[in-house]
Write an enzyme that holds these catalytic residues in place. Structure first.
Site, mmCIF file in Angstrom:
data_model
loop_
_atom_site.group_PDB
_atom_site.id
_atom_site.type_symbol
_atom_site.label_atom_id
_atom_site.label_comp_id
_atom_site.label_asym_id
_atom_site.label_seq_id
_atom_site.Cartn_x
_atom_site.Cartn_y
_atom_site.Cartn_z
ATOM 1 N N CYS A 2 0.832 -1.213 0.000
ATOM 2 C CA CYS A 2 0.000 0.000 0.000
ATOM 3 C C CYS A 2 0.858 1.251 0.000
ATOM 4 O O CYS A 2 1.953 1.269 0.554
ATOM 5 C CB CYS A 2 -0.863 0.048 1.259
ATOM 6 N N ARG A 28 4.666 0.716 -6.175
ATOM 7 C CA ARG A 28 4.659 -0.144 -4.987
ATOM 8 C C ARG A 28 3.773 -1.383 -5.185
ATOM 9 O O ARG A 28 3.860 -2.323 -4.399
ATOM 10 C CB ARG A 28 4.168 0.640 -3.773
ATOM 11 N N TRP A 75 -2.821 -2.585 -1.661
ATOM 12 C CA TRP A 75 -2.322 -3.912 -2.038
ATOM 13 C C TRP A 75 -2.924 -4.842 -0.998
ATOM 14 O O TRP A 75 -2.527 -4.819 0.170
ATOM 15 C CB TRP A 75 -0.793 -3.906 -1.967
ATOM 16 N N ASN A 101 -1.332 1.822 5.744
ATOM 17 C CA ASN A 101 -0.427 0.802 5.201
ATOM 18 C C ASN A 101 0.070 -0.004 6.395
ATOM 19 O O ASN A 101 0.594 0.579 7.344
ATOM 20 C CB ASN A 101 0.742 1.483 4.471
ATOM 21 N N GLY A 102 -0.105 -1.323 6.351
ATOM 22 C CA GLY A 102 0.340 -2.149 7.483
ATOM 23 C C GLY A 102 -0.755 -3.126 7.856
ATOM 24 O O GLY A 102 -1.674 -3.370 7.068
ATOM 25 N N GLU A 469 19.152 -15.648 -9.339
ATOM 26 C CA GLU A 469 18.659 -14.283 -9.519
ATOM 27 C C GLU A 469 18.075 -14.098 -10.933
ATOM 28 O O GLU A 469 17.035 -13.466 -11.107
ATOM 29 C CB GLU A 469 19.792 -13.277 -9.252
ATOM 30 N N LYS A 473 14.257 -12.937 -11.934
ATOM 31 C CA LYS A 473 13.931 -11.807 -12.827
ATOM 32 C C LYS A 473 12.938 -12.247 -13.881
ATOM 33 O O LYS A 473 11.955 -11.572 -14.143
ATOM 34 C CB LYS A 473 15.179 -11.257 -13.550
ATOM 35 N N GLU A 476 9.434 -12.981 -12.319
ATOM 36 C CA GLU A 476 8.739 -11.809 -11.785
ATOM 37 C C GLU A 476 8.014 -11.003 -12.852
ATOM 38 O O GLU A 476 6.922 -10.501 -12.612
ATOM 39 C CB GLU A 476 9.738 -10.874 -11.081
ATOM 40 N N HIS A 492 19.657 -34.129 -11.138
ATOM 41 C CA HIS A 492 19.132 -34.938 -10.033
ATOM 42 C C HIS A 492 17.623 -34.760 -9.900
ATOM 43 O O HIS A 492 17.106 -34.524 -8.811
ATOM 44 C CB HIS A 492 19.848 -34.573 -8.727
ATOM 45 N N LYS A 585 6.830 -3.577 -4.206
ATOM 46 C CA LYS A 585 8.227 -3.130 -4.167
ATOM 47 C C LYS A 585 8.846 -3.408 -2.809
ATOM 48 O O LYS A 585 9.946 -3.924 -2.710
ATOM 49 C CB LYS A 585 8.289 -1.634 -4.494
HETATM 50 C C1 G6P Z 1 9.960 -7.682 -2.609
HETATM 51 C C2 G6P Z 1 10.301 -7.280 -4.037
HETATM 52 C C3 G6P Z 1 11.585 -7.950 -4.480
HETATM 53 C C4 G6P Z 1 12.708 -7.625 -3.498
HETATM 54 C C5 G6P Z 1 12.334 -8.062 -2.080
HETATM 55 C C6 G6P Z 1 13.338 -7.571 -1.053
HETATM 56 O O1 G6P Z 1 9.569 -8.998 -2.575
HETATM 57 O O2 G6P Z 1 9.240 -7.622 -4.919
HETATM 58 O O3 G6P Z 1 11.939 -7.469 -5.768
HETATM 59 O O4 G6P Z 1 13.888 -8.267 -3.893
HETATM 60 O O5 G6P Z 1 11.067 -7.464 -1.729
HETATM 61 O O6 G6P Z 1 13.320 -6.178 -1.010
HETATM 62 P P1 G6P Z 1 14.393 -5.291 -0.259
HETATM 63 O O7 G6P Z 1 13.848 -3.884 -0.348
HETATM 64 O O8 G6P Z 1 14.436 -5.781 1.168
HETATM 65 O O9 G6P Z 1 15.691 -5.463 -0.940
#
Ligand code: G6P
Length: 590
Positions: A2, A28, A75, A101-102, A469, A473, A476, A492, A585
């Site tokens: 949010c 966000r 959100w 938010n929270g 990683e 990407k 996501e 395996h 985010k």
């Molecule tokens: C969320 C985002 C990810 C990010 C993760 C950690 O899940 O969608 O893209 O890597 O948070 O975020 P931070 O701000 O702690 O690096």
């Protein structure tokens, strides 16, 4: 997650002002939005599910006039995606509106209490208890300020809230465990989850602390619930500007941020040397080191653990932040916890840090957002200096994290200058890795992969976290199932899924070339389509992406083309890479 923003000041167009601010919080992640203002001592609420643009078209946020208002992007956590659950939420007498938010953890208990006292509820959110609790306190004769403070004291959980009162035409903002920043402009105050929402109006910001309650009246005062007294918080000036936070000529923030790595890696390397050396000292003195992080930041930590082993011959533990409580028995006052987070607001990371603090362990953090909760909770911080990262998926902050951690490890073994030299050599190559030529080449690959059901990725040693990683990407933003494995592990079990044409991305370095190529051959033999990310071509590759061989900085160089690939897969498949579905985010809930 949010986003909230509020304004109080001299302007009379609060609706359009907040609409503009809300758009800057879109990154966000959200599913519904809304705005509230005051008209003739009544609160006017406009809210619905959908994108800001669509909801605004339908409801016309700019028709909310006046000089005081609040706005929200939701959100969903508690309660489905419905108009009723969208914020702002009103109290039963419709005199108080709240955006939040929270999570109110004791909302069921509070809701039952309020119901027993004659209150009705119109949504299934936890938030709706807040305006009603304030109304309840006011029914007992308290003024708005006192009622809000007393209500906040009854709330367990985390919040950043903005509360509007129609009769007193007042705004109150408060935070506990969720981000909130105050911006002081010439013609009024903004209070928001993040700076981009008001940076075009002011660069003077105040980072609020947990328990801070801002009461906007003739003058502004901050009362801290935990300290139980009025407090003064310093005003800071942000270094970046709106252009940096905006898209410029790029179609998406993701592409802009991938391209910015030419500069951000450079800024990451130009760290304050004295802080690096102080941290080096703490690493040397520590008995036990834990890295904690989530998502992409976790992959940076995992890469660092390989470098610690390889360069410094040192063992470090890397734990996903949400799993950290299982390790608390190993924490002492000699343990060093290194928390890595772009936002500095990820709830799981903050919780892990709290656990470590309870054991008197030392906390060092690597963050991008100055004044974030993690920044403030740490004994010492290294800043990423990557500028605002707006796209939900992390790109430039990941390579900044890698660059800083690499430099730190070189410094640990007395090779700070050598580390800096290697990173400087690398940053001269980044321009090429983010160039239009490479984008064109990768576009050909995206066309080939865009309808795939699975993409597998393998790497050995330093290339293993890169494979993880890179898979993250792709997942996501393109929603294609992608999975990263260590080179030897795919066979395996998962090799059973390889069919004619199944794509597999292979990260090759000089160090592990022989072994990883032999893994690639195993996959090719079963029909796999092999994409090599390597410094030289190989006959096993069906598609080749040339990336320079840069030894310990390979993880930085090798991820960049795959960030571009993920971006192009998303756009080719018709998805918005800046705002992937279901993602936020910064995840400020556990
Ligand atoms: C969320 C985002 C990810 C990010 C993760 C950690 O899940 O969608 O893209 O890597 O948070 O975020 P931070 O701000 O702690 O690096």
């Amino acid at each position: 997650m949010c986003g909230i923003v509020g304004y109080i000041g001299n302007r009379n167009d609060v609706g359009s002002l907040l609409l503009n601010s809300l758009k800057k919080l879109e990154y966000r992640g959200y599913d519904s939005c809304g705005v509230a203002g005051i008209s003739d001592r009544e609160i006017l609420v406009k809210k619905d599910i959908g994108k800001i643009e669509e909801v605004d078209k339908k409801l016309d946020f700019s028709s909310v006039k006046g000089s005081i208002g609040i706005a929200h992007t939701r959100w969903s956590t508690h309660g489905g995606v419905t108009k009723e659950n969208a914020h702002p939420h009103l109290s039963n007498n419709k005199k108080i509106a709240v955006v939040h938010n929270g999570i109110v953890e004791n909302y069921q208990e509070l809701r039952n209490f309020l119901k027993e006292n004659g209150f009705s509820f119109y949504s299934s959110t936890d938030t709706e208890v807040i305006p009603n609790l304030i109304e309840f306190e006011m029914r007992n004769g308290k003024n708005f300020e006192k009622a809000t403070i007393d209500a906040l004291r009854k709330i367990e959980g985390s919040y950043a809230v903005l509360v509007l009162n129609a009769d007193e035409k007042k705004l109150i903002a408060a935070r506990k465990g969720a981000p909130l920043v105050l911006g002081a402009a010439d013609d009024g105050h903004f209070v928001s989850s993040d700076i981009p929402s008001f940076i075009e109006h002011t660069k003077d910001v105040t980072y609020l602390h947990d328990g801070d309650v801002i009461i906007f009246g003739n003058s502004l005062k901050i009362f801290n619930l935990l300290e139980d007294k009025e407090v003064i918080r310093p005003v800071d000036t942000v270094e970046w500007n709106i252009e940096q936070a905006m898209k410029g000529n790029f179609d998406h923030f993701m592409l802009k941020e991938i391209s910015e790595q030419v500069e951000t890696i450079q800024r990451a390397v130009e760290q304050d040397k004295s802080i690096i050396f102080e941290i080096v000292q703490q690493i040397k003195e520590a008995k036990g080191i834990f890295f904690v992080a989530c998502g992409t930041s976790y992959h940076a930590c995992l890469t660092a653990s390989y470098l610690f082993s390889k360069i410094a011959k040192m063992h470090v533990n890397v734990v996903v932040a949400s799993e950290f409580p299982s390790y608390e028995h190993f924490l002492t006052d000699k343990t060093l916890v290194i928390a890595v987070s772009q936002s500095g607001e990820t709830a799981d990371v903050l919780e892990a840090v709290k656990t470590a603090k309870n054991k008197n362990s030392k906390i060092i953090s690597l963050v991008n957002v100055m004044g974030s909760s993690l920044h403030r909770y740490s004994d010492q911080s290294l800043m990423m200096h990557a500028g605002p990262e707006i796209c939900v998926v992390a790109t430039k902050t990941y390579t900044s994290q890698l660059a800083i951690l690499t430099l730190l490890i070189y410094a640990l073994v007395g090779k700070y200058e050598e580390g800096k030299k290697e990173l400087k050599y690398l940053w001269n190559l980044i321009y090429n890795l983010t160039s239009a030529n490479i984008r064109e080449r990768i576009k050909q690959l995206s066309e080939r992969l865009k309808d795939s059901n699975h993409i597998f990725l393998i790497g050995r040693g330093l290339q293993y976290p890169t494979a993880l990683e890179a898979a993250l990407k792709i997942k996501e933003v393109s929603y294609i199932h992608a999975e990263g494995f260590s080179g030897g592990e795919l066979k395996h079990g998962t090799i059973a899924l390889i069919e004619q044409g199944t794509p597999c991305i292979v990260f090759v370095s000089e160090e592990n070339e022989k072994e990883i190529i032999s893994n690639a051959i195993e996959i090719k033999t079963r029909g796999g389509y092999i994409i090599g990310v390597a410094s030289k071509n190989n006959e096993v590759f069906d598609f080749y992406i040339k990336v320079p061989e840069v030894g310990n900085t390979n993880p930085i160089a090798q991820i960049i083309p795959i960030q571009t690939l993920a971006y192009q897969l998303a756009t080719l498949r018709g998805f918005d890479p800046d705002r992937p579905r279901n993602l936020a985010k910064s995840v400020t809930v556990k």
